[in-house]
Design a protein around this motif. Sequence first.
Motif, short mmCIF file in Angstrom:
data_model
loop_
_atom_site.label_atom_id
_atom_site.label_comp_id
_atom_site.label_asym_id
_atom_site.label_seq_id
_atom_site.Cartn_x
_atom_site.Cartn_y
_atom_site.Cartn_z
N VAL B 37 -4.59 0.11 -12.00
CA VAL B 37 -5.52 0.70 -12.96
C VAL B 37 -4.94 0.46 -14.34
CG1 VAL B 37 -6.60 2.83 -13.80
CG2 VAL B 37 -6.25 2.49 -11.33
N GLN B 39 -5.29 1.10 -18.72
CA GLN B 39 -5.84 1.97 -19.74
C GLN B 39 -5.51 1.38 -21.11
OE1 GLN B 39 -4.53 6.10 -19.56
NE2 GLN B 39 -6.49 6.78 -20.42
N LYS B 43 -8.55 4.49 -24.80
CA LYS B 43 -9.69 4.36 -23.88
C LYS B 43 -9.40 5.05 -22.56
CE LYS B 43 -11.92 1.56 -26.69
NZ LYS B 43 -13.18 1.98 -27.35
N GLY B 44 -10.43 5.14 -21.73
CA GLY B 44 -10.26 5.71 -20.41
C GLY B 44 -9.72 4.69 -19.43
N PRO B 45 -9.30 5.14 -18.26
CA PRO B 45 -8.77 4.22 -17.27
C PRO B 45 -9.86 3.32 -16.69
CG PRO B 45 -8.73 6.48 -16.45
CD PRO B 45 -9.25 6.54 -17.84
N TRP B 47 -10.35 0.67 -13.20
CA TRP B 47 -9.81 -0.01 -12.03
C TRP B 47 -9.74 -1.51 -12.32
CZ3 TRP B 47 -11.76 4.68 -10.17
CH2 TRP B 47 -11.04 5.25 -9.12
N TYR B 59 -10.17 -6.17 -4.08
CA TYR B 59 -11.25 -5.87 -5.02
C TYR B 59 -10.77 -6.20 -6.42
CZ TYR B 59 -13.72 -3.08 -8.45
OH TYR B 59 -14.38 -2.69 -9.58
N TYR B 95 -1.12 0.76 -14.60
CA TYR B 95 -0.57 1.71 -13.64
C TYR B 95 -0.74 1.18 -12.21
CZ TYR B 95 -0.92 5.26 -17.39
OH TYR B 95 -0.81 5.98 -18.57
N TYR B 106 -9.50 0.70 0.68
CA TYR B 106 -9.65 1.24 -0.67
C TYR B 106 -11.07 1.75 -0.91
CZ TYR B 106 -11.19 -3.63 -1.25
OH TYR B 106 -11.79 -4.84 -1.08
N PRO B 110 -9.65 7.93 -3.13
CA PRO B 110 -9.09 8.38 -4.41
C PRO B 110 -7.61 8.02 -4.52
CG PRO B 110 -9.41 10.24 -2.94
CD PRO B 110 -10.00 9.05 -2.25
N LEU B 111 -7.09 8.13 -5.72
CA LEU B 111 -5.70 7.76 -6.00
C LEU B 111 -4.86 9.02 -6.14
CD1 LEU B 111 -6.58 5.05 -8.66
CD2 LEU B 111 -6.15 4.71 -6.22
N ASP B 112 -3.85 9.17 -5.29
CA ASP B 112 -3.13 10.44 -5.32
C ASP B 112 -1.75 10.38 -5.99
OD1 ASP B 112 -1.95 10.73 -1.83
OD2 ASP B 112 -1.87 9.06 -3.27
N TRP B 114 0.46 8.07 -9.01
CA TRP B 114 0.44 7.02 -10.01
C TRP B 114 1.86 6.79 -10.52
CZ3 TRP B 114 -4.42 5.86 -12.98
CH2 TRP B 114 -5.56 6.45 -12.40
N GLY B 115 2.15 5.54 -10.88
CA GLY B 115 3.42 5.27 -11.53
C GLY B 115 3.37 5.70 -12.99
N GLN B 116 4.42 5.43 -13.71
CA GLN B 116 4.49 5.81 -15.12
C GLN B 116 3.82 4.78 -16.02
OE1 GLN B 116 6.88 4.16 -13.66
NE2 GLN B 116 7.34 2.58 -15.18
#
Lengths: 109, 124
Positions: B37, B39, B43-45, B47, B59, B95, B106, B110-112, B114-116
């Motif tokens: 993902v 960003q 802006k918003g994230p 995929w 995908y 991310y 997939y 949902p994504l549970d 996330w990395g930094q």
Amino acid sequence: QSVLTQPPSASGTPGQRVSISCSGSSSNIGSNTVNWYQQLPGTAPKPLIYRNNQRPSGVPDRFSGSKSGTSASLAISGLQSEDEGDYYCAAWDDTLNGPVFGGGTKLTV
Amino acid sequence: EVQLLESGGALVQPGGSLGLSCAASGFRFSSYAMTWVRQAPGKGPEWVAAISGIGYSTYYVDSVKGRFTISRDNSKNTLSLQMNSLRAEDTAIYYCAKGRYDSGSYYNDPLDYWGQGTLVTVSS
């Protein structure tokens, strides 16, 4: 422009209840579950609500989700200053054949 | 404890290439779909790409199709994103994120975690 529509901003005072809407269509919210993510300043998004109304472990019950038709809503009760951040809805879109995020709502407490 | 550690972000010129990696630990990697993902600043994230647990299905968002390739090495618990023909609009924090359900798909997952994130800047 995002496939899922959210108000750009929302606000409330500590202790209040605030609601954030997410509007979609029959190809996304209307036929798939909705997830919500919280992004606090300077951090990665984190999951808040799964499958319309399920909270991951560790998320306070002040946060709740609901869905009706092609719209979803995130409610936050007992607002706290640390809730200030950005909130995003997300869902799978069958027409795009992929996942989509809403444009996000900036919550100010 | 689930951990996702991205690496590889850098400043690259338009038209250039870059590879991102994500080292995963704390869960059975091959059982879960994985996602990139991004960003963009302010802006918003969005995929970017996703891959099924076994790696057979992928995908891509339309804007990166034909330029980006997602892959995984389940023997090394590593997720990768090869980015070619980079454009200014690819500038973002990228991310790595883990799917929630161990179906390995997939779809509607949902994504549970996330990395930094790792910063990719495309500029001359």
